[in-house]
Design an enzyme around this catalytic site. Structure first.
Site, PDB file in Angstrom:
ATOM      1  N   ASN A 193       0.726  -1.265   0.000  1.00  0.00           N
ATOM      2  CA  ASN A 193       0.000   0.000   0.000  1.00  0.00           C
ATOM      3  C   ASN A 193       0.755   1.316   0.000  1.00  0.00           C
ATOM      4  O   ASN A 193       0.159   2.351  -0.252  1.00  0.00           O
ATOM      5  CB  ASN A 193      -0.930   0.025   1.214  1.00  0.00           C
ATOM      6  CG  ASN A 193      -1.864  -1.146   1.249  1.00  0.00           C
ATOM      7  OD1 ASN A 193      -2.644  -1.348   0.339  1.00  0.00           O
ATOM      8  ND2 ASN A 193      -1.775  -1.941   2.302  1.00  0.00           N
ATOM      9  N   TYR A 194       2.005   1.308   0.354  1.00  0.00           N
ATOM     10  CA  TYR A 194       2.691   2.588   0.493  1.00  0.00           C
ATOM     11  C   TYR A 194       3.896   2.858  -0.382  1.00  0.00           C
ATOM     12  O   TYR A 194       4.316   3.995  -0.519  1.00  0.00           O
ATOM     13  CB  TYR A 194       3.125   2.765   1.943  1.00  0.00           C
ATOM     14  CG  TYR A 194       1.983   2.967   2.882  1.00  0.00           C
ATOM     15  CD1 TYR A 194       1.351   4.199   2.943  1.00  0.00           C
ATOM     16  CD2 TYR A 194       1.523   1.949   3.695  1.00  0.00           C
ATOM     17  CE1 TYR A 194       0.290   4.409   3.799  1.00  0.00           C
ATOM     18  CE2 TYR A 194       0.458   2.139   4.559  1.00  0.00           C
ATOM     19  CZ  TYR A 194      -0.151   3.374   4.601  1.00  0.00           C
ATOM     20  OH  TYR A 194      -1.209   3.578   5.440  1.00  0.00           O
ATOM     21  N   LEU A 195       4.494   1.819  -0.895  1.00  0.00           N
ATOM     22  CA  LEU A 195       5.703   2.045  -1.667  1.00  0.00           C
ATOM     23  C   LEU A 195       5.379   2.108  -3.147  1.00  0.00           C
ATOM     24  O   LEU A 195       4.837   1.159  -3.712  1.00  0.00           O
ATOM     25  CB  LEU A 195       6.701   0.923  -1.381  1.00  0.00           C
ATOM     26  CG  LEU A 195       7.089   0.819   0.099  1.00  0.00           C
ATOM     27  CD1 LEU A 195       7.989  -0.379   0.334  1.00  0.00           C
ATOM     28  CD2 LEU A 195       7.764   2.104   0.558  1.00  0.00           C
TER      29      LEU A 195
END
Length: 921
Positions: free
Chosen positions: A879-881
DNA sequence: CTCCTAACTTAGAATACCACCG
DNA sequence: CGGTGGTATTCTAAGTTAGGAG
């Protein structure tokens, strides 16, 4: 300013890197014993406190009276409170030193209790897993935080440029110095700090304050500010633009695989064409969300469908392909508004406004940024087969005992009893809330006159044992039987697995309706144990294209609740959540779909855009740290925390949910001011995961927080003048589309990008992968992504230690042999008493080297394992990278992408596979 | 504004799967 | 070969963010 620089720039510190940062932990040790936290607050908290009272008392604000649960009990247990451990570690060596020693903490500490306390308590409660055991593990202590240190070093260098200064080292001691100075600088601020801790629980130990540390580096952060380090800056800013363009350009579209696949398969519905890619244009953006989008997409498609095409092809190739493709516009048509229901329309409008247009043009492809546009239309044609229901309950007839006597139950009654019986070996089974809720709901099914009246007299063991037998039976099945079963199921589900969106076949995410069961809320959820009833077709609303055939209801004689044709949303179906009537459960496309891929890409583009505004935003909030208006000051400090610590926004929660907080909902007792300028955070965040971290903040922030806490009682909100709506409204003024969560994405991705660029060196593939993992871990720590320690962790560690010990004794023996061999003496007998074969000294030396290598590797594995036992790397990857960072790095360093991304991720990130190797976040 | 609804993203746990290994 | 331990996948809970109503 002079000062400033230094501070800001990290440079300084960095230097140190080498040095150690030392952790300083200060005293900590001592602390251990104490319950630390409590203290602060104080008083109140103290042990004594009965918590509740307090709160209540306190202003009403916070407290909701209602809350049920007695946390108190827990408290005790948990008590712990203290837990805290500091986190961070020092750089160097790693290892844990820290660990607290004894800690001791007793849980008892009672501290907090009360609500406010909740935090504490809960923490314990909650995730006990994690640590609970706590004590033991040393690691615990260390956790995450620690790890970082090590990394830090590295990082440092990285940052250095930027950060440098900050941190670390300084931290330790100097803080003051640094801090101050730094602070001043301000911006600088930004980042320095950080550290995250890992909370997990327990351990109090220490308090460690130590923690503190901070230093974290954050990468990015660094301050922008000053020009000092240019580097940084440079990066920041520029890049964007530059990159952007390129990126955009290039990337986009991948060509899609050919279409083939699509059609073929499946249903065949029509032929689908390939993917549309198109998205490109279109875009629909959602309004709100904005999704501009464009492009890409393709990827997903391929995979499945056709699959082949690409699939086979190696990444590389694919990558290349990308470009070509195009983006074009295929299919979709464009717009129009929603035909469908008028109702929906309204929404549209609303949204639309925001973005508004720009739109279309396909040109877009070129541009990076998507244009938004769209009015919110998400698709033009949508076909799918609805959802599949779980099989009806099959009674087993095993009788449970009530007061020692077998009881007859109807299938419905037995079903619920079985749900409970089967959970015997979970933590839920012993929780009073769970039991109460279960029993209350079950009694409704049993009826008023049923003999079963008291939970204490119930004995579910016979059912539990039946369950174990069933499990065993399943395990005993031969692989062929299992396979046949699997295929059978697949066959049944196949038609539900796919949807055709604008002519492209896409995978559906969750086409199975959730089966009935007992609600498993996380943490101290007041509703845990409640019966989640079976969902019927009449509970389900289907969303499908206007001209598409309405899916047939799989259960004969029944029918769907409603059929909608809303192309402004992406859901295929939904039903009301039986546990919380006001919530819905949606059926969406899978993560690999182009619809999801597009919005994923938009998310990363937005956070990349933040990079170009971050400096100004930081200057802006830094200025407001001393604003006369409390609201402005709170917004400034909250933004600072979200930026620096990657905290979540923190919406208000209802009383019928677990009591967790985010930035805007922090309670005064979740924050402790530790002079001269450190703030300790201890609260339960999303999923009741504990966030425990001590960070050094700027002087003005420290003062502001002290001010916000003044005069408030435990349980009252730290940021009483703001909420997520206000905060996001303010952020939006700073940058279009900016919201609190964008900072998390930004921080995570820029950290990865920075570390990979700084630390990757020529080396073996394994070494490169290790660098990636370290970077990934750093991000996981920043985002506080935790996992519970596996049940077998301890035994596994013991085994590892045994093996290491064995190797070591082997080593001793070999050394003895070597010296004998050198002297020409016979080697003697082995353990079995057999005469050892005499070997040449060289041969023995070789063996020694081999064993040595084994020992080193095992020690390393052991350390990594211990290190990661509470860190979840997957969440940030998913979800974040920004996947483009990873793909570009893989291309630059010749690392096969499948070493980093599994099949699902490769499918999900198809839109990123053709990125330019020079891509920078 | 506040409250509430709707729609999506983000999360950790539970399971399924699979490659090893003795 | 059955147990293991690690990874991948599934499941579904728990957040965020907008927009609209009042």
């Amino acid at each position: 300013m002079a000062v400033v620089n230094p501070s800001n720039n990290p440079a300084m510190f960095d230097d140190d890197d080498d040095v150690p940062l030392s952790f300083k932990r200060t005293s900590n040790s001592l602390k251990t014993a104490r319950p630390t936290p409590s203290k602060q607050e104080g008083s109140s908290g103290g042990a004594a406190r009965p918590t509740p009272s307090k709160q209540e008392g306190s202003s009403g604000g916070s407290g909701n009276p209602a809350r049920p649960k007695p946390v108190a009990h827990n408290l005790q247990k948990n008590g712990v409170t203290g837990a805290s451990r500091p986190v961070h570690m020092k750089p160097l060596s790693s290892t844990p030193n820290h660990r607290p020693s004894g800690s001791g903490q007793p849980n008892s500490s009672a501290q907090h209790s009360s609500k406010g306390n909740n935090s504490i308590d809960k923490s314990k409660l909650k995730r006990p897993l994690v640590k609970d055991e706590r004590s033991d593990d040393s690691d615990d202590e260390v956790p995450i935080g620690l790890r970082r240190k090590a990394e830090e070093k590295k990082l440092k260098r990285v940052d250095t440029a930027v950060h440098k200064a900050d941190d670390s080292d300084d931290d330790d001691k100097p803080l003051s110095l640094k801090i101050n100075s730094s602070k001043m600088s301000n911006n600088s601020v930004s980042k320095p700090v950080l550290q995250r801790i890992a909370p997990k629980v327990e351990q109090p130990d220490e308090d460690s304050d130590d923690d503190k540390p901070l230093a974290s580096r954050l990468p990015n952060n660094a301050c922008p500010k000053s020009g000092g380090n240019v580097s940084e800056d440079s990066e920041d800013e520029k890049p964007l633009a530059a990159r952007f363009s390129k990126v955009a350009g290039s990337g986009n579209l991948k060509t899609a695989s050919s279409s083939k696949g699509l059609n073929s398969d499946t249903n065949g519905q029509r032929s689908l064409g390939k993917r549309p890619l198109d998205n490109s244009n279109q875009t629909s953006l959602a309004i709100k969300k904005a999704k501009p989008s464009n492009v890409s997409a393709s990827a997903s498609v391929k995979r499945e469908i056709k699959t082949d095409d690409n699939d086979n092809t190696p990444l590389a190739q694919r990558l290349k392909m990308g470009e070509s493709s195009k983006g074009k516009p295929p299919a979709k048509s464009i717009v129009k508004k929603s035909p469908a229901s008028a109702k929906d329309i309204k929404k549209l409008k609303g949204k639309g406004k925001l973005k508004k247009n720009m739109k279309n043009s396909q040109f877009s492809k070129t541009m990076r940024v998507p244009p938004g546009s769209g009015e919110g239309k998400k698709w033009t044609t949508l076909e799918h087969n609805g959802v599949i229901f779980p099989p009806p309950y099959k009674p087993h007839g095993v009788k449970m005992l009530y007061n020692g006597q077998p009881v007859d139950l109807t299938p419905e009654q037995e079903e619920v009893a079985t749900m409970f019986a089967v959970m015997k070996d979970t933590d839920y089974a012993g929780k009073p809330t769970f039991i109460d809720n279960f029993f209350t709901d079950w009694r409704k099914i049993l009826g008023k006159n049923h003999i079963i009246k008291k939970f204490e007299l119930c004995d579910f063991t016979p059912i539990y044992e039946w369950h174990l037998r069933e499990k065993e039976k399943k395990k005993q099945m031969t692989t062929e039987e299992k396979k046949a079963l699997r295929e059978e199921k697949l066959k049944q589900e196949e038609k539900y697995m796919w949807a055709v969106v604008d002519g492209v076949k896409e995978k559906v995410g969750n086409f199975r309706v959730e089966p009935p069961g007992l609600f498993r809320g996380r943490g101290e959820h007041p509703k845990m144990g409640k019966l989640k009833r079976r969902i019927q077709p009449s509970d389900i609303t289907i969303n499908i294209g206007k001209g598409a055939p309405v899916p047939e209801c799989p259960i004969p004689g029944e029918s769907w609740k409603e059929i909608k044709h809303d192309n402004t949303v992406t859901w295929l179906a939904f039903w009301n959540d039986p546990i919380s009537q006001k919530d819905f459960k949606y059926v969406f496309l899978a993560a690999s779909s182009s619809l999801k891929g597009q919005s994923d890409k938009e998310k990363y583009e937005k956070s990349r855009k933040l990079k170009g505004h971050i400096q100004r935003i930081r200057e802006n909030y830094t200025k407001d740290f001393k604003n006369k208006d409390v609201t402005r000051r709170q917004i400034a400090v909250a933004t600072y925390l979200i930026d620096k610590l990657a905290l979540r926004a923190g919406n208000e929660k209802d009383d019928d949910e677990a009591d967790t907080v985010g930035c805007c909902t922090l309670k005064v007792d979740n924050v402790t001011c530790m002079p001269p300028n450190k703030i300790q955070f201890d609260f339960l965040g999303k999923d009741s995961i504990r966030y425990f971290n001590t960070v050094e903040v700027e002087e003005l922030v420290y003062k502001a927080i002290e001010g916000f806490r003044a005069g408030k009682k435990p349980g009252e909100g730290l940021f009483d003048k703001i909420d997520t709506t206000r905060l996001n409204a303010h952020l939006k003024d700073l940058m279009p589309g900016l919201t609190a969560k964008v900072f998390r994405t930004y921080n995570a991705s820029i950290t990865l990008d920075g570390i990979l660029h700084e630390e990757t060196e020529d080396g073996t593939l394994l070494e490169k992968i290790a660098v990636y993992q370290r970077a990934n871990k750093e991000v996981a720590i920043i985002c506080n992504h935790q996992r519970s320690v596996s049940k077998s962790h301890e035994s596994q560690m013991i085994k590892l230690n045994e093996k290491i010990d064995e190797l070591k004794s082997q080593m001793e023996e070999l050394k003895a042999d070597l010296s004998k061999a050198k002297k020409g003496k016979p080697l003697g007998y082995d353990k079995e008493g057999k005469q050892k074969r005499n070997l040449a000294p060289e041969a023995i030396e070789k063996k020694i080297a081999m064993v040595e290598g084994k020992i080193d590797k095992m020690e390393m594995d052991k350390k990594i394992k211990e290190d990661l036992k509470t860190v979840a790397l997957g969440t940030s990857k998913i979800n974040y990278l920004d996947p483009r960072i990873t793909v570009a790095w893989c291309k630059r360093h010749e690392v096969p992408i499948e070493k980093i991304f599994n099949k699902s991720l490769i499918a999900k990130f198809g839109w990123a596979m053709d990125v330019d190797p020079d891509f920078r976040f």
